[in-house]
Design a protein around this motif. Structure first.
Motif, PDB file in Angstrom:
ATOM      1  N   SER A  92       0.835  -1.196   0.000  1.00 37.78           N
ATOM      2  CA  SER A  92       0.000   0.000   0.000  1.00 37.78           C
ATOM      3  C   SER A  92       0.870   1.246   0.000  1.00 37.78           C
ATOM      4  N   GLY A  93       0.656   2.089  -0.986  1.00 36.75           N
ATOM      5  CA  GLY A  93       1.413   3.330  -1.084  1.00 36.75           C
ATOM      6  C   GLY A  93       2.783   3.163  -1.697  1.00 36.75           C
ATOM      7  N   SER A  94       3.202   1.933  -1.947  1.00 36.60           N
ATOM      8  CA  SER A  94       4.524   1.681  -2.513  1.00 36.60           C
ATOM      9  C   SER A  94       4.421   1.578  -4.023  1.00 36.60           C
ATOM     10  N   MET A  95       5.085   2.442  -4.718  1.00 32.49           N
ATOM     11  CA  MET A  95       5.123   2.389  -6.171  1.00 32.49           C
ATOM     12  C   MET A  95       6.576   2.409  -6.597  1.00 32.49           C
ATOM     13  N   ASN A  96       6.862   1.754  -7.685  1.00 34.69           N
ATOM     14  CA  ASN A  96       8.183   1.746  -8.290  1.00 34.69           C
ATOM     15  C   ASN A  96       9.245   1.116  -7.382  1.00 34.69           C
ATOM     16  N   THR A 125      -8.862   7.784  -0.148  1.00 29.04           N
ATOM     17  CA  THR A 125      -8.349   8.227   1.145  1.00 29.04           C
ATOM     18  C   THR A 125      -8.235   7.032   2.077  1.00 29.04           C
ATOM     19  N   VAL A 126      -7.104   6.926   2.720  1.00 22.56           N
ATOM     20  CA  VAL A 126      -6.855   5.858   3.685  1.00 22.56           C
ATOM     21  C   VAL A 126      -6.815   6.495   5.070  1.00 22.56           C
ATOM     22  N   ILE A 127      -7.519   5.875   5.997  1.00 23.77           N
ATOM     23  CA  ILE A 127      -7.485   6.366   7.377  1.00 23.77           C
ATOM     24  C   ILE A 127      -6.296   5.697   8.074  1.00 23.77           C
ATOM     25  N   LYS A 168      -5.618  10.654  10.977  1.00 24.20           N
ATOM     26  CA  LYS A 168      -5.090  11.466   9.893  1.00 24.20           C
ATOM     27  C   LYS A 168      -5.415  10.779   8.577  1.00 24.20           C
ATOM     28  N   ALA A 169      -5.937  11.531   7.641  1.00 21.09           N
ATOM     29  CA  ALA A 169      -6.269  10.959   6.341  1.00 21.09           C
ATOM     30  C   ALA A 169      -5.079  11.100   5.402  1.00 21.09           C
ATOM     31  N   GLU A 170      -4.919  10.129   4.554  1.00 23.02           N
ATOM     32  CA  GLU A 170      -3.825  10.140   3.593  1.00 23.02           C
ATOM     33  C   GLU A 170      -4.398   9.767   2.226  1.00 23.02           C
ATOM     34  N   VAL A 171      -4.138  10.577   1.233  1.00 21.94           N
ATOM     35  CA  VAL A 171      -4.626  10.294  -0.109  1.00 21.94           C
ATOM     36  C   VAL A 171      -3.582   9.467  -0.848  1.00 21.94           C
ATOM     37  N   GLN A 172      -4.038   8.362  -1.432  1.00 24.37           N
ATOM     38  CA  GLN A 172      -3.146   7.501  -2.198  1.00 24.37           C
ATOM     39  C   GLN A 172      -3.635   7.417  -3.635  1.00 24.37           C
ATOM     40  N   ILE A 173      -2.700   7.265  -4.549  1.00 33.09           N
ATOM     41  CA  ILE A 173      -3.026   7.071  -5.956  1.00 33.09           C
ATOM     42  C   ILE A 173      -2.699   5.638  -6.312  1.00 33.09           C
TER      43      ILE A 173
END
Length: 118
Positions: free
Chosen positions: A5-9, A52-54, A59-64
């Motif tokens: 989650s949230g890890s790209m490349n 959005t991930v809680i 704290k909310a975090e927006v992920q693509i």
């Protein structure tokens, strides 16, 4: 993939040498390279989705997220369900050439769909 989650490349632990998030680009590239329909790759589009991930402390975090979407391909079964003598040499060679063009290293009998002969 799960656990990334949230890890790209970054390199995938499941498929060494393949970067997380690059699979979608490879799928779209395969569709574009099959512009004459020789390998019957279904229509494929690249998707970018934000959500959005809680996280802890509210704290909310927006992920693509990046992915691909393919059109449904009607089929009778996969190659796993058929014997190898049921395939024409020309069809096997056509798929082999396509796999070489796309550097496909994971061809197996479950990712080859079978339709009724025309």
């Amino acid at each position: 993939p799960k656990g990334y989650s949230g890890s790209m490349n970054v390199e995938s632990a499941m498929k060494p040498g393949i970067r997380v998030g690059s699979g979608a680009a490879r799928e779209c590239g395969a569709y574009l390279l099959d512009h004459e329909g020789a390998a019957a790759v279904p229509v494929t589009a690249m998707l970018y989705i934000t959500h959005t991930v809680i996280v802890p402390e509210d704290k909310a975090e927006v992920q693509i997220k990046v992915g691909s979407l393919q059109g449904f391909q009607a089929h009778q079964c996969t190659a796993e369900d058929m014997g190898t003598n049921r395939f024409r040499d020309a069809d096997v060679h056509r798929i082999g050439v396509f796999d070489c063009r796309t550097f496909n290293l994971d061809r197996n009998s479950d990712n080859l769909l079978v339709t009724a002969p025309e």
